[in-house]
Structure formats: structure tokens, C-alpha cells
Design a protein around this motif. Structure first.
Motif, PDB file in Angstrom:
ATOM      1  N   LEU A   1     -36.117  -6.716 -23.503  1.00  0.00           N
ATOM      2  CA  LEU A   1     -35.595  -5.397 -23.876  1.00  0.00           C
ATOM      3  C   LEU A   1     -36.142  -4.949 -25.224  1.00  0.00           C
ATOM      4  O   LEU A   1     -36.360  -3.751 -25.441  1.00  0.00           O
ATOM      5  CB  LEU A   1     -34.065  -5.428 -23.901  1.00  0.00           C
TER       6      LEU A   1
ATOM      7  N   ASP B   1     -30.098  -1.853 -27.139  1.00  0.00           N
ATOM      8  CA  ASP B   1     -29.126  -0.914 -27.701  1.00  0.00           C
ATOM      9  C   ASP B   1     -28.417  -1.592 -28.874  1.00  0.00           C
ATOM     10  O   ASP B   1     -28.947  -1.668 -29.972  1.00  0.00           O
ATOM     11  CB  ASP B   1     -28.145  -0.488 -26.620  1.00  0.00           C
TER      12      ASP B   1
ATOM     13  N   GLU C   1     -35.727  -0.957 -25.216  1.00  0.00           N
ATOM     14  CA  GLU C   1     -34.524  -0.641 -24.457  1.00  0.00           C
ATOM     15  C   GLU C   1     -33.305  -1.368 -24.991  1.00  0.00           C
ATOM     16  O   GLU C   1     -32.245  -1.340 -24.373  1.00  0.00           O
ATOM     17  CB  GLU C   1     -34.735  -0.986 -22.976  1.00  0.00           C
TER      18      GLU C   1
ATOM     19  N   SER D   1     -23.825  -2.324 -16.611  1.00  0.00           N
ATOM     20  CA  SER D   1     -25.145  -1.768 -16.898  1.00  0.00           C
ATOM     21  C   SER D   1     -25.076  -0.745 -18.020  1.00  0.00           C
ATOM     22  O   SER D   1     -25.989  -0.650 -18.847  1.00  0.00           O
ATOM     23  CB  SER D   1     -25.735  -1.124 -15.641  1.00  0.00           C
TER      24      SER D   1
ATOM     25  N   ARG E   1     -25.633  -1.848 -21.476  1.00  0.00           N
ATOM     26  CA  ARG E   1     -27.010  -2.247 -21.794  1.00  0.00           C
ATOM     27  C   ARG E   1     -27.095  -3.686 -22.277  1.00  0.00           C
ATOM     28  O   ARG E   1     -27.878  -4.012 -23.192  1.00  0.00           O
ATOM     29  CB  ARG E   1     -27.627  -1.304 -22.831  1.00  0.00           C
TER      30      ARG E   1
ATOM     31  N   MET F   1     -30.917  -5.075 -18.126  1.00  0.00           N
ATOM     32  CA  MET F   1     -31.759  -3.946 -17.778  1.00  0.00           C
ATOM     33  C   MET F   1     -31.003  -2.965 -16.877  1.00  0.00           C
ATOM     34  O   MET F   1     -30.089  -3.349 -16.151  1.00  0.00           O
ATOM     35  CB  MET F   1     -33.022  -4.434 -17.061  1.00  0.00           C
ATOM     36  N   ILE F   2     -31.386  -1.708 -16.943  1.00  0.00           N
ATOM     37  CA  ILE F   2     -30.868  -0.677 -16.046  1.00  0.00           C
ATOM     38  C   ILE F   2     -32.044  -0.163 -15.226  1.00  0.00           C
ATOM     39  O   ILE F   2     -32.997   0.393 -15.779  1.00  0.00           O
ATOM     40  CB  ILE F   2     -30.223   0.481 -16.822  1.00  0.00           C
TER      41      ILE F   2
ATOM     42  N   ASN G   1     -28.280   2.535  -9.004  1.00  0.00           N
ATOM     43  CA  ASN G   1     -28.739   1.303  -9.646  1.00  0.00           C
ATOM     44  C   ASN G   1     -29.041   0.236  -8.607  1.00  0.00           C
ATOM     45  O   ASN G   1     -28.307   0.096  -7.615  1.00  0.00           O
ATOM     46  CB  ASN G   1     -27.687   0.775 -10.618  1.00  0.00           C
TER      47      ASN G   1
END
Length: 411
Positions: A252, A259, A257, A181, A184, A187-188, A151
Motif C-alpha cells: 500500500l 491511509d 494507498e 475495506s 483501508r 486493499m480495496i 468490491n
């Protein structure tokens, strides 16, 4: 006859035995014992001056778990560069003209062989990112000893200052960043992901932005820890700005992305109080269209969740109340998306939302006509946001567990 058969079996057994021995020998002749290695768990990259960079490494300390190895000055722990860190890790820093130059100096002053293959965290300072990270990225990708799936983060201050931080519940700062990370909440981005974004159709990239903050607790036991504070935005390998935590959530949504997220609203039907809805199943789709020369992106968002807290007097067992709440949660989601859109599309003008890819896939001919001036086209694209929320469970506290019945609004 039996004697001949016995000799053949004997020879076959000897051959089999030799094969096993040879295989065992070749499998471990170059094996390195853990106690003979200096295992790197994180890397920090800072600008030292106009010509040099400073490379800092976080080395796992085997003594912290009862290892027999010694990482002192004679053994290669705190000698060379600058030493420091907690009991869990040791911190080393070296200065060089390039990353390769600085990296080579570590081995000159460490008695143990440096093992880079376990490094899972790369931290680049904001100061260096603003000047450009192309040379650093080229080296990180080409060096076979480094992990491409580690990461990567941008630090608001010195990257080396993040490495020695010792969180209360985690072994080191690198592990804490990885855990953050994994939730979530931001960002990852891995080294490989970053390379793909920078080499992609827009040259824009987004990287988690971190800073040092004070851990929760009273003043006697609180300690500085690394924390996520938003997203750094890069264009053509240089950092051009950053987004807040709240704006990052909107990004996101666009990137599909998101969650789990909790949205809290004040229902119009309630006299007072708030309702919090936890959304766990979220799906976003970008639908590009070109009509009469007008480029439009329709963002279709679908979310499913449940009420986790209700401080209003509304009885959420009423389907009409639930339906109205779904609309209001959808409006709140749309506001978050529009906030991020304003920052990304109008202010930074960096396509980290995936618009270019969507148009390229559906309209390859039209895309080829604008790809060379996408930075000018991107801010002109009209965006239509259509969130849809479905609340599947109203939860146990539909109107407050101990609220008097005469105060509850049922319809």
C-alpha cells in the motif's frame, strides 16, 4: 373578447393537466415494489468439479426489518439449490456449466424477480482463482444487471461459506466486508479495478484475501466472522500466491494507498519502553530513472503524524528526541517496504507496485523495448526507498502522565 380568452386558458389548462398525468403514468408503469423482488447483496463463486461451478447468492430478508413479504419455500426463499443463512439474509446455491447457466436456475425456483443491481460484494474461492477467473470476469463485466463497482475478494476456503456468516454489529457478512475495506486496512478492489489490472501492462493483479475467523469475546457469545488476512496476487488471471497483512501494508505504501497507520518503535535513546506514532497524512511518489542502461525506481515517501503513546522515560517535548524518533519511524517504514518488495519483486515476480506504469509514462520508447519481457526485467530493477517522517504533535503523554519527575529524561 373575455370569453375567447377564457376558452384559450381553459384549453391550455387541459393540455397541461394531460401532460402531467401522462408523465406520471409513464414514470411508474414498470415500477417494481421492493416486496416483489429478491434483492441480492453478495455473490460467491466456487469450483464444484472439473466441469461445473457453484454460484451462491446472499438475498436480503425483508422479514428481518418487519417487511410484509414472505420468503419461504412457496414464495421463493429457501427452495432450490441449497438454503441457509441467518435471519438477516437467505443463502441460495446453484450449479452450472457457466455463471450464466447457474444464474438462470435461480429464477426458475424463486417466485420473486431477482434484483442483482444492489450486489456490492463478489467473493471468488482461492481454488477457482488458482485455475483462472477470465471466464467469470468476462461475464461479470458484460452482464448489464451486475454492478462493476462492487468490491471483489478471494476467499481462502469456500466462497459460499462466507455468505451466511452473521457478524454481531453488522447486518450481514457483505456489509462487514465493505466496512473493513472502508477502513483501508487492506486493499480495496472493485470488479472494474480488477479488470483494468488484468488487462493492464503487466497483467498482474492484487485482491484482498479473506478467511473465516472467530470474533472476539468469551466462548459463550463468540461467532465466526469474515476477516481480511492479506492479499491474493494474480498473474494472467491466475492466483500465484498471497501476501500477509504486514506485507500488504508495504504494498500500500508503494501504491500510495496507505491511509492511517500506527508505527511502534523502541527508541535507542530510551532505557526501556516503546513509542507509538499514528501517521495520517501519507504520500508516496515513484520516480523512475534510466541511466546507462540501468533501471532504477526511487520511492519518495512523506508522512506526517503524532505520538499517541509513550511508555519510555523520554520527554518528547525535546525537539532532539523528536528528530531522532522521526528517523527511527522512517527506518521502520523502510523495513516494511523492503519486506513487501522482497516478496513481490523477487519471489512472486508480479508487478503490482506500479513500476511498469511509471516507466511507461516517463520513458515510452525504452518501455516499448522491454514490455514483452517485463516479467524478466521487473526483478532486476534497483529500488531506492527514501522515507521522510514529520511528527507534528508530541501528544499529551510526552513522558507518561504519572511518571515521577526524577525518572524523566529531558536531554
Amino acid at each position: 373578447m373575455q370569453h375567447l380568452l377564457f376558452n384559450k386558458l381553459k384549453k391550455a389548462f387541459i393540455v397541461l393537466f394531460l401532460c402531467i398525468v401522462v408523465t406520471a403514468i409513464t414514470g411508474c408503469w414498470d415500477r417494481k415494489e421492493v416486496n416483489d423482488l429478491a434483492v441480492v447483496t453478495a455473490i460467491g463463486i466456487d469450483k464444484k468439479d472439473d466441469k461445473n461451478i457453484e454460484l451462491s447468492i446472499q438475498i436480503f430478508n425483508p422479514r428481518s426489518v418487519g417487511g410484509s413479504g414472505q420468503m419461504d419455500g412457496s414464495g421463493g426463499g429457501s427452495g432450490g439449490g441449497s438454503g441457509g443463512g441467518s435471519d438477516q439474509v437467505l443463502i441460495q446455491s446453484e450449479v452450472g456449466l457457466t455463471l450464466a447457466d447457474a444464474m438462470s436456475k435461480f429464477q426458475e425456483k424463486l417466485a420473486r424477480q431477482i434484483f442483482w443491481g444492489h450486489d456490492e460484494t463478489y467473493i471468488i474461492s482461492q481454488e477457482l482463482a488458482k485455475e483462472g477467473i477470465r471466464e467469470q470476469m468476462d461475464f461479470l463485466l458484460e452482464d448489464p444487471d451486475l454492478r462493476e463497482n462492487g468490491n471483489v475478494y478471494i476467499s481462502s476456503g469456500k466462497a459460499k461459506d462466507i455468505l451466511p456468516l452473521q457478524p454481531t454489529l453488522e447486518r450481514n457478512s457483505s456489509e462487514m466486508l465493505r466496512e473493513l475495506s472502508a477502513f483501508r486496512i487492506g486493499m480495496i478492489v472493485t470488479i472494474s479495478d480488477l479488470a483494468q489490472m488484468l488487462a493492464g501492462e503487466t497483467g498482474a493483479a492484487a485482491i484482498p484475501l479473506i478467511a473465516i475467523s472467530q470474533s472476539s469475546g468469551n466462548s459463550t457469545n463468540s461467532s465466526p466472522i469474515p476477516s481480511l488476512m492479506g492479499t491474493a496476487v494474480l498473474k494472467a488471471d491466475k492466483m500465484i500466491g498471497h501476501l500477509s497483512d504486514k506485507t500488504t501494508r508495504g504494498v500500500l505504501w508503494f501504491r500510495n494507498e496507505i491511509d492511517s497507520v500506527t508505527v511502534t518503535v523502541r527508541p535507542k535513546l530510551a532505557e526501556q519502553g516503546m513509542i507509538s506514532v499514528r501517521l495520517k497524512k501519507n504520500k508516496t511518489q515513484l520516480i523512475p530513472t534510466i541511466q546507462e542502461g540501468k533501471w532504477t525506481i526511487t520511492l519518495r515517501s512523506e508522512s506526517k503524524g503524532e505520538i499517541v503513546q509513550n511508555t519510555t522515560n523520554l520527554n518528547m517535548m525535546n525537539p532532539e528526541f523528536v528528530k531522532e524518533l522521526e528517523k527511527e519511524v522512517g527506518i521502520e517504514i523502510q523495513k516494511r517496504m523492503e519486506l513487501s518488495l522482497k516478496q513481490v519483486q523477487k519471489k512472486l515476480k508480479a508487478d503490482i507496485l506500479g513500476f511498469a506504469q511509471a516507466f511507461h509514462q516517463k520513458y515510452p520508447k525504452e518501455w516499448n523495448e522491454v514490455k514483452d519481457h517485463w516479467d524478466q526485467k521487473f526483478p532486476e530493477i534497483e529500488v531506492v526507498i527514501t522515507p521522510k517522517v514529520r511528527i507534528q504533535r508530541s501528544g499529551l503523554s510526552n513522558s507518561g502522565a504519572i511518571r515521577p519527575k526524577q525518572e524523566v529524561k529531558n536531554k
